[in-house]
Design an enzyme around this catalytic site. Structure first.
Site, PDB file in Angstrom:
ATOM      1  N   LYS A  98      31.540  48.721  45.246  1.00  0.00           N
ATOM      2  CA  LYS A  98      32.801  49.313  44.793  1.00  0.00           C
ATOM      3  C   LYS A  98      32.774  49.408  43.280  1.00  0.00           C
ATOM      4  O   LYS A  98      32.215  48.542  42.604  1.00  0.00           O
ATOM      5  CB  LYS A  98      33.989  48.434  45.219  1.00  0.00           C
ATOM      6  CG  LYS A  98      35.320  48.833  44.587  1.00  0.00           C
ATOM      7  CD  LYS A  98      36.397  47.800  44.846  1.00  0.00           C
ATOM      8  CE  LYS A  98      37.644  48.081  44.017  1.00  0.00           C
ATOM      9  NZ  LYS A  98      38.710  47.098  44.215  1.00  0.00           N
ATOM     10  N   GLU A 111      50.543  43.800  39.003  1.00  0.00           N
ATOM     11  CA  GLU A 111      49.469  42.867  39.350  1.00  0.00           C
ATOM     12  C   GLU A 111      49.455  41.666  38.418  1.00  0.00           C
ATOM     13  O   GLU A 111      49.202  41.796  37.215  1.00  0.00           O
ATOM     14  CB  GLU A 111      48.113  43.575  39.322  1.00  0.00           C
ATOM     15  CG  GLU A 111      47.003  42.746  39.917  1.00  0.00           C
ATOM     16  CD  GLU A 111      45.876  43.582  40.504  1.00  0.00           C
ATOM     17  OE1 GLU A 111      44.914  42.998  41.023  1.00  0.00           O
ATOM     18  OE2 GLU A 111      45.969  44.828  40.439  1.00  0.00           O
TER      19      GLU A 111
END
Length: 422
Positions: free
Chosen positions: A180, A225
């Protein structure tokens, strides 16, 4: 109106810090005067500040360790009178760090005035260098200036070119270079009037109250976040990875949330991020709680797969020490991390600066809250009419470039709305 004291910024002399309780002075963001400011506010609670009593800049792989050493030395020499004794009282420094170790711009700054609100209690902290001549100031409501008409232009590359970069990344993932990689893009905004960061902060806090609305050294945003919170030995973190845009139709959005929770591509991306964070925290924590499955976090413009991780500190680490251990997580870098960061440098074609880097605050105990600088923009210190907006997406083997571009557009909405609001 409450009179307080603001210290002039001085040389590297011992700091004199005093925290006293306040009656409710009103919304924190409304207190910010027309000067460089800092912010860390969520649901009306948190910290805001202005002025500057001390500052430290760092760069390189050990930029967090450099900042931690400076802060520990600064606190050890400070004269502190804290009459409130809560997290965020006494000496407090706000920080914003670059994503990439080679980029300049990481900073830890001590405001001359900090006002805090937590659990129905308010306080003000004033900080001066020893022997500095103070100047009078007041806590009062201040108005923010609208930026006027806003125009947008491509940043480093056009949307079509960025889709091409995403396609290259998918090829590299298919080849096995990484599992990723998180790719970012930027957008340039120009305004009719100079940009007032307070205008952006108030718009973001109103539209995204569940996010942490931050400002440090010209970087302004509202992040969903939480990289890490350390409070009296307890460690918390929130991982977001896997995103889908909202439509505004509640029934349709519920169906989309269900599809996100079942999406193998998004679940795989999320698992990478959670595993990365848990592995980084494990050497510093005991009794870690890592849920087996994520939940869907609903924000006004998008929905994310989210996991809240908790633990008990085992080694006396500070919040900045934990930041150094965690950054960059798979959620903003990729997996494996080192290879993903190298691929970002190769493909992205720009310096992210402090986008996707840690942003937040630490106090004299070493406790603090640090988010990841997402949904943000950087004000141009040389051109007050220019703002650089950022968004990024996690790319895995099943990623479609056109869908990733659309996701990045959705992630730009918070900052565009904050600029464009009436």
């Amino acid at each position: 109106m409450i009179d307080v004291t603001v210290a002039a910024s001085g040389a590297a002399a011992p700091l004199v810090v005093r925290t006293v309780a306040l009656d409710d002075p009103g919304p924190l963001l409304d207190l910010l005067p027309d000067e460089p400011c800092v912010s860390w506010v969520r649901r009306g609670e948190g910290l805001v500040g202005w002025g500057e009593a001390a500052r430290f800049a760092s760069r390189g792989d050990d930029r967090f360790e450099q900042a931690q050493r400076w802060w520990a030395e600064t606190v050890s020499g400070a004269v502190v009178r804290d009459e409130v004794d809560l997290p965020g009282t006494g000496p407090v420094a706000f920080g914003s760090f670059t994503f990439d170790a080679g980029s300049p711009g990481s900073v830890l700054a001590v405001p001359a005035v900090v006002v805090g609100h937590r659990g129905g209690r308010w306080w003000v902290t004033t900080t001066a260098t020893q022997g500095a001549l103070p100047a009078a100031a007041s806590l009062a409501r201040h108005e923010a200036r609208a930026p006027g008409a806003v125009t947008y232009a491509d940043g480093t590359m056009s949307g079509a070119d960025w889709e091409g970069v995403v396609a290259q990344a998918v090829q590299r993932i298919t080849r096995g270079d990484v599992d990723k990689v998180v790719l970012a893009r930027d957008l340039e905004a120009r305004t009719a009037h100079p940009v007032d960061p307070r205008w952006l902060l108030r718009g973001l806090a109103e539209s995204y109250p569940g996010c942490w609305t931050f400002a440090v050294d010209g970087l302004v945003g509202a992040t969903p976040e939480l990289l890490v919170r350390l409070e009296r030995g307890l460690v918390h973190s929130r991982v977001l990875a896997g995103t889908i845009s909202r439509t505004g139709d509640d029934d349709h959005d519920l169906a989309l949330a269900a599809s996100l929770a079942r999406s193998s591509k998004d679940l795989e991306e999320h698992e990478y991020a959670v595993r990365s964070l848990a592995d980084a925290l494990a050497p510093h924590c005991t009794s870690m709680n890592v849920p087996e499955a994520p939940f869907v976090l609903h924000l006004p413009n998008v929905m994310h797969l989210a996991t809240d991780v908790a633990g008990v500190l085992s080694d006396g680490a500070t919040s900045l020490t934990l930041v150094a251990a965690l950054h960059p997580t798979a959620a903003v870098g990729g997996t494996p991390t080192a290879a993903a960061v190298e691929l970002i440098r190769e493909l992205e074609g720009m310096d992210r600066g402090r986008y996707a880097g840690p942003v937040g605050w630490t106090d004299g105990r070493g406790d603090g809250e640090w988010g990841i600088a997402l949904r943000c923009a950087e004000l141009d210190g040389a051109d007050p009419h220019r703002v650089r907006l950022f968004a990024g997406c996690g790319i895995v083997a099943g990623s479609d470039p056109a869908r990733e571009l659309a996701e990045s557009d959705a992630k730009l909405v918070p900052m565009r709305d904050a600029l464009d609001r009436a």
